[in-house]
Design an enzyme around this catalytic site. Sequence first.
Site, PDB file in Angstrom:
ATOM      1  N   LEU A 142     -36.071  15.382 -65.174  1.00 33.51           N
ATOM      2  CA  LEU A 142     -37.096  15.760 -65.869  1.00 33.51           C
ATOM      3  C   LEU A 142     -38.091  15.470 -65.244  1.00 33.51           C
ATOM      4  O   LEU A 142     -38.517  14.275 -64.386  1.00 33.51           O
ATOM      5  CB  LEU A 142     -36.892  15.289 -66.899  1.00 33.51           C
ATOM      6  CG  LEU A 142     -35.867  15.082 -67.997  1.00 33.51           C
ATOM      7  CD1 LEU A 142     -35.736  14.252 -69.483  1.00 33.51           C
ATOM      8  CD2 LEU A 142     -35.697  16.821 -68.716  1.00 33.51           C
ATOM      9  N   ASP A 143     -39.470  15.866 -65.175  1.00 39.71           N
ATOM     10  CA  ASP A 143     -40.795  14.797 -64.958  1.00 39.71           C
ATOM     11  C   ASP A 143     -41.222  13.732 -65.573  1.00 39.71           C
ATOM     12  O   ASP A 143     -40.186  12.797 -66.434  1.00 39.71           O
ATOM     13  CB  ASP A 143     -41.689  15.248 -65.727  1.00 39.71           C
ATOM     14  CG  ASP A 143     -41.934  16.933 -65.271  1.00 39.71           C
ATOM     15  OD1 ASP A 143     -40.962  17.567 -64.160  1.00 39.71           O
ATOM     16  OD2 ASP A 143     -42.864  17.886 -65.327  1.00 39.71           O
ATOM     17  N   ARG A 144     -41.755  12.921 -64.522  1.00 34.67           N
ATOM     18  CA  ARG A 144     -41.445  11.340 -64.977  1.00 34.67           C
ATOM     19  C   ARG A 144     -42.453  10.734 -65.959  1.00 34.67           C
ATOM     20  O   ARG A 144     -41.826  10.090 -66.707  1.00 34.67           O
ATOM     21  CB  ARG A 144     -42.308  11.262 -63.685  1.00 34.67           C
ATOM     22  CG  ARG A 144     -43.229   9.075 -64.097  1.00 34.67           C
ATOM     23  CD  ARG A 144     -44.049   9.568 -63.565  1.00 34.67           C
ATOM     24  NE  ARG A 144     -44.520   9.506 -62.514  1.00 34.67           N
ATOM     25  CZ  ARG A 144     -43.557   8.109 -60.702  1.00 34.67           C
ATOM     26  NH1 ARG A 144     -43.092   6.993 -61.400  1.00 34.67           N
ATOM     27  NH2 ARG A 144     -43.900   8.663 -59.616  1.00 34.67           N
ATOM     28  N   ARG A 262     -44.936  22.800 -69.537  1.00 31.64           N
ATOM     29  CA  ARG A 262     -46.450  22.206 -70.196  1.00 31.64           C
ATOM     30  C   ARG A 262     -47.742  23.142 -69.263  1.00 31.64           C
ATOM     31  O   ARG A 262     -48.518  24.012 -69.861  1.00 31.64           O
ATOM     32  CB  ARG A 262     -46.135  21.199 -68.888  1.00 31.64           C
ATOM     33  CG  ARG A 262     -45.807  19.792 -69.427  1.00 31.64           C
ATOM     34  CD  ARG A 262     -45.067  19.132 -67.669  1.00 31.64           C
ATOM     35  NE  ARG A 262     -46.721  18.286 -67.243  1.00 31.64           N
ATOM     36  CZ  ARG A 262     -46.388  17.300 -66.302  1.00 31.64           C
ATOM     37  NH1 ARG A 262     -45.973  16.704 -65.942  1.00 31.64           N
ATOM     38  NH2 ARG A 262     -47.805  17.036 -66.270  1.00 31.64           N
TER      39      ARG A 262
END
Length: 353
Positions: A142-144, A262
């Site tokens: 997952l993205d930060r 996103r």
Amino acid sequence: MSVETLTVTEDEDGMRLDRWFKRRHPDLTLGHLNKIVRTGQVRVDGARVKTSTRVAPGQTVRVPPLKASEFPGPAVRRAAASEEDLRAVREMVLFEDRDLMVLNKPYGLAVQGGSGTHHHIDGMLASLADERGDRPLLVHRLDRDTSGVLLVAKTRKMAADLGEVFRSRQARKHYWALVQGVPKPAQGRISLFLAKGEGMGNDRSERPKGGDRAAMERMRVAKHGDPDAQHSVTLFATVDRVLPRLAWLSMKPITGRTHQLRAHAEAIGHPIVGDPKYRVAPPGGAKQLDPARAVPSEVENKLHLLARRLVLPHPRGGTLDVTAPLPPHMQKSWDLFAFDAKQFDPIENAPED
């Protein structure tokens, strides 16, 4: 210490010898490993090998005596950090069995290391290593700044089995997002080709100097046939809205491209609230300047994206179905707009492709 003869397990099938040593003796320096391999002190089934040699189940590995001086480092500090990491990981657990764990990743914590990133979940998982050095392994990322469900395997074999589940698209992933504006239509399918920006390569030496770094680290909409372009598909449905400012979207990615949700949200003109990279609204003239359409100041400037639910066939049988709660900053926004997290989610009826 004396010479050890260790047997390669099923879970270590195909592992490079240097990685095998990293697993069995995680604190052994690479320099010393290269030395004992080069001088023939390490043998596999009695034969000389290289650090790149791959091992197979049932093979025996000769390990020469290893002195404490060959494991440099402040052991006390490592132990303290490990205990802290262990507590933190345990607090994240949503589900656990003998094969895997499902973590609730918090906002702002990286999943893996990178340039300038030293604290991350992958490193924290080392606190769960057993006496042989076996440790849980990440199955996906997952993205930060994305919160929510993160799957971790306890063995290499389970990691490989779960990786195949993801590659064959048997895993169903549901995300929640708070986006700017209200999409029309309320439900739809986003199908685009995406390509990585110039600053997203793994080799830092190849990254361009100067320019807009944030822009270079964004996925960009591409055309079919463009270099590195990959097809990406996301299904979305509006769960609730605050006209004309915001909408709560439920999103189901069919493909798994970097920053996919996103980039897709921005591409349809409704970037995710709090996104520092994908926040360019489409040309709208006076509408974009209308204060009635602005994000309320009470909403925290953090990425409002949650990996809400993961459903997949468990390799040992049955179905794994885990849901993550809203992170604190999103719960605050849900409370502000009186969104009910228990209400019907229309993405549940969306097709699987």
